[in-house]
Enzyme design. Structure first.
Site, short mmCIF file in Angstrom:
data_model
loop_
_atom_site.label_atom_id
_atom_site.label_comp_id
_atom_site.label_asym_id
_atom_site.label_seq_id
_atom_site.Cartn_x
_atom_site.Cartn_y
_atom_site.Cartn_z
N THR A 11 0.99 -1.25 -0.10
CA THR A 11 0.15 -0.06 -0.04
C THR A 11 0.88 1.27 -0.17
OG1 THR A 11 -1.46 -1.27 1.32
CG2 THR A 11 -1.79 1.13 1.40
N GLU B 245 -3.89 -4.73 -3.13
CA GLU B 245 -4.42 -5.98 -2.41
C GLU B 245 -5.57 -5.58 -1.63
OE1 GLU B 245 -4.34 -6.74 0.90
OE2 GLU B 245 -3.08 -5.13 1.39
N PHE B 246 -6.68 -6.44 -1.40
CA PHE B 246 -7.69 -6.14 -0.52
C PHE B 246 -7.75 -7.09 0.59
CE2 PHE B 246 -8.38 -3.88 -4.36
CZ PHE B 246 -8.37 -2.33 -4.02
N ASN C 246 -9.98 1.23 2.20
CA ASN C 246 -9.82 1.24 3.59
C ASN C 246 -10.34 2.32 4.64
OD1 ASN C 246 -8.74 -1.40 3.56
ND2 ASN C 246 -6.59 -0.72 3.82
N ALA D 139 -20.85 -2.97 15.37
CA ALA D 139 -20.20 -2.11 16.55
C ALA D 139 -19.33 -3.04 17.36
CB ALA D 139 -21.42 -1.71 16.96
N CYS E 81 -3.92 -2.33 8.99
CA CYS E 81 -4.13 -1.44 7.74
C CYS E 81 -4.99 -0.27 8.35
CB CYS E 81 -4.74 -2.17 6.85
SG CYS E 81 -3.83 -3.33 5.86
N LYS F 297 -3.31 2.63 10.10
CA LYS F 297 -1.99 3.04 9.22
C LYS F 297 -2.48 3.91 8.05
CE LYS F 297 0.46 -0.10 6.90
NZ LYS F 297 0.50 0.18 5.33
C1 UDX Z 1 -8.41 -4.79 6.45
C2 UDX Z 1 -9.23 -4.48 4.96
O1 UDX Z 1 -10.51 -5.14 5.15
C3 UDX Z 1 -8.55 -5.21 3.65
O2 UDX Z 1 -9.27 -5.14 2.47
C4 UDX Z 1 -7.34 -4.55 3.56
O3 UDX Z 1 -6.60 -4.85 2.43
C5 UDX Z 1 -6.35 -4.82 5.03
O4 UDX Z 1 -6.94 -4.37 5.93
P1 UDX Z 1 -7.85 -6.46 7.95
O5 UDX Z 1 -7.28 -5.27 8.82
O6 UDX Z 1 -7.15 -7.94 7.89
O7 UDX Z 1 -8.30 -6.04 6.52
O8 UDX Z 1 -9.08 -6.82 8.94
P2 UDX Z 1 -10.73 -6.09 9.04
O9 UDX Z 1 -11.50 -7.53 8.61
O10 UDX Z 1 -11.04 -5.30 7.93
O11 UDX Z 1 -10.99 -5.71 10.34
C6 UDX Z 1 -10.22 -4.32 10.49
C7 UDX Z 1 -10.79 -3.95 11.83
O12 UDX Z 1 -12.38 -3.56 11.79
C8 UDX Z 1 -10.85 -4.89 12.91
O13 UDX Z 1 -10.23 -4.46 14.32
C9 UDX Z 1 -12.18 -5.34 13.14
O14 UDX Z 1 -12.52 -5.98 14.51
C10 UDX Z 1 -13.00 -4.15 12.90
N1 UDX Z 1 -14.44 -4.22 12.41
C11 UDX Z 1 -14.43 -4.85 11.10
C12 UDX Z 1 -15.20 -3.83 13.11
O15 UDX Z 1 -15.15 -3.38 14.25
N2 UDX Z 1 -16.69 -3.91 12.71
C13 UDX Z 1 -16.83 -4.58 11.68
O16 UDX Z 1 -18.09 -4.82 11.07
C14 UDX Z 1 -15.82 -5.20 10.51
#
Ligand code: UDX
Length: 438
Positions: A122, A151-152, A211, A255, A263, A266
């Site tokens: 990123t 990437e996602f 993000n 919630a 990610c 940052k």
């Molecule tokens: C994220 C993005 O989803 C992904 O596309 C990107 O490339 C990398 O960053 P990740 O950090 O692995 O992925 O986790 P993600 O499932 O997105 O959750 C991130 C944070 O949000 C976590 O702390 C999670 O607990 C929180 N979250 C997520 C919530 O509090 N509520 C939700 O409904 C979804």
């Protein structure tokens, strides 16, 4: 196709292995020889469901290899993915691109035949332009084609996200390269992924904006959850009710505590910094960053309220400390912040974590890891369900009952229905965005 990935961190390793599984010949490069030996034996340094099986399968098939020979591996490849880390820089907001530029300089000096160079890491808008400048410095113009292919991948779901993404984004104006990438991703496009081709800068921004938008959705629902606690409404009803509107969508409306991980924290900060640099302040993104900081404080204050402000010598048990389930990652996990606050106030912490004990926590004097959930929660003053691991969704409450003390649970993930059986077990149950009567 012949591909190499520079960097076997989370993104490089998952993407490299998945590309090999699609039938490509992939070399994953890293400086760390010890790590490479581990990987060559099929041992994975990160917790990612399904990844070690996929590594072994593709090593055995001869499509995947690991190497510390950067230049030799690039020479053998047509497409070079840069997947090194871009952590937050010393200023606390910008992305530190030193690893990306070091790689670009090495390529520029040593590679003499045409290569497609892809940023998977990123990187802020305009980084592709800077890489192009570095690469063209010593070579004739056009020897390298630099493109962006963000990437996602979510931790814990990365293989599924790689194989069944909503979209593949390719940032380049080079028609020949668009065609090559269309072919490279063909098995994934055939399964329904959209193929988005756009300018390199647009691809770089798409990653950050995605993000930031998801972080905004989470912060939004967390703020509405605060209101729910005041107006006697259940946030789960609100999430369902608004999420069914297709314009809004139901995902990322759970919630919970402050969002964390490698990610969102940052990337939101880095995007806000880009906005500032271009004199285009991103007020919404800035609010989300500030709200998420406040969220940590709000949850902390709720815990003080539950414990009637008597923290000293209280035993608080955390169920799960990672930033979310199905990962062993602690980066920016709200548990770390909360635990250090409570320890400073004289509390004792027990924690149970399905991915094992954590060095960073065990250095605290009053923090104790348990490998048995029911021993961890025994006779504690408060149980905090911090992470939504499946094994916390069906707790055996008869095993949790304290003889002398009332059991108090603060469920930060709303894993239980607050109206049903919890009360029958003589448990004080608190959750998120539901009337909070502590
Ligand atoms: C994220 C993005 O989803 C992904 O596309 C990107 O490339 C990398 O960053 P990740 O950090 O692995 O992925 O986790 P993600 O499932 O997105 O959750 C991130 C944070 O949000 C976590 O702390 C999670 O607990 C929180 N979250 C997520 C919530 O509090 N509520 C939700 O409904 C979804």
């Amino acid at each position: 196709m012949k591909i190499c990935f520079i960097g076997t961190g989370y993104v490089g390793l998952v993407s490299g292995v998945c590309f090999s599984d699609l039938g490509n010949s992939v070399i994953c490069i890293d400086k760390d020889r010890e790590k490479l030996t581990q990987l060559e034996n099929g041992d994975i340094p990160i917790f990612e469901p399904g990844l070690s099986e996929l590594v072994r399968k593709n090593l055995d098939a001869g499509r995947l290899s690991f190497s510390d020979d950067l230049i030799g591996s690039i020479k053998k490849s047509d497409i070079v993915f840069i997947a090194v880390g871009t952590p937050t820089a010393k200023d606390g907001v910008s992305a530190d691109l030193s690893q990306v530029f070091t790689v670009a300089k090495l390529i520029s000096k040593r590679i003499k035949s045409h290569k497609i160079i892809v940023t998977k890491s990123t990187v802020p808008i305009g980084t592709g332009d800077k890489i192009e400048k570095i690469l063209n410095k010593n070579k004739k113009k056009g020897l390298f084609t630099i493109i962006s292919n963000p990437e996602f991948l979510r931790e814990g779901e990365a293989i599924k996200d790689f194989k069944y993404p909503d979209r593949v984004v390719i940032g380049t104006n080079d028609k020949r390269v668009i065609k090559i990438f269309n072919e490279l991703y063909r098995p994934i496009i055939n399964k329904g992924a959209a193929f988005v081709s756009c300018s390199r800068r647009a691809a770089e921004l798409i990653k950050y904006a995605s993000n930031a938008f998801l972080a905004t959705k989470i912060s939004f629902i967390n703020e509405i959850a605060n209101l729910c606690e005041k107006v006697h409404v259940n946030i789960d009803d609100v999430s369902v009710g608004i999420g069914l509107d297709k314009r809004i969508g139901s995902r990322f409306l759970r919630a919970g505590p402050a969002y964390g991980g490698s990610c969102f924290p940052k990337d939101t900060k880095a995007l806000a910094k880009v906005g500032k640099n271009y004199n285009s302040p991103l007020s919404i993104v800035n609010s989300v960053i500030n709200f998420n900081e406040k969220r940590k404080k709000d949850i902390e204050n709720n815990i003080y309220k539950i414990l009637h402000n008597k923290i000293k010598n209280k035993i608080i048990c955390f169920l799960g400390v990672t930033f979310k389930a199905n990962t062993d990652d602690l980066r920016d996990s709200s548990a770390i912040n909360l635990i250090s606050k409570f320890v400073k106030k004289g509390a004792k912490i027990n924690y149970y974590e399905p991915t094992g004990s954590k060095e960073i926590l065990d250095k605290h004097k009053n923090v104790k890891y348990f490998d048995d959930l029911y021993l961890a929660v025994k006779k504690v003053d408060l149980i905090i369900i911090h992470t939504e691991w499946d094994e916390f969704k069906n707790l055996n409450f008869s095993k949790i009952k304290n003889n002398d003390k009332k059991v108090i649970i603060y469920d930060l993930r709303n894993l239980y229905d607050n109206r049903s059986f919890i009360n029958k077990n003589n448990i004080s149950y608190y959750s998120i965005g539901r009337p909070f009567n502590a």
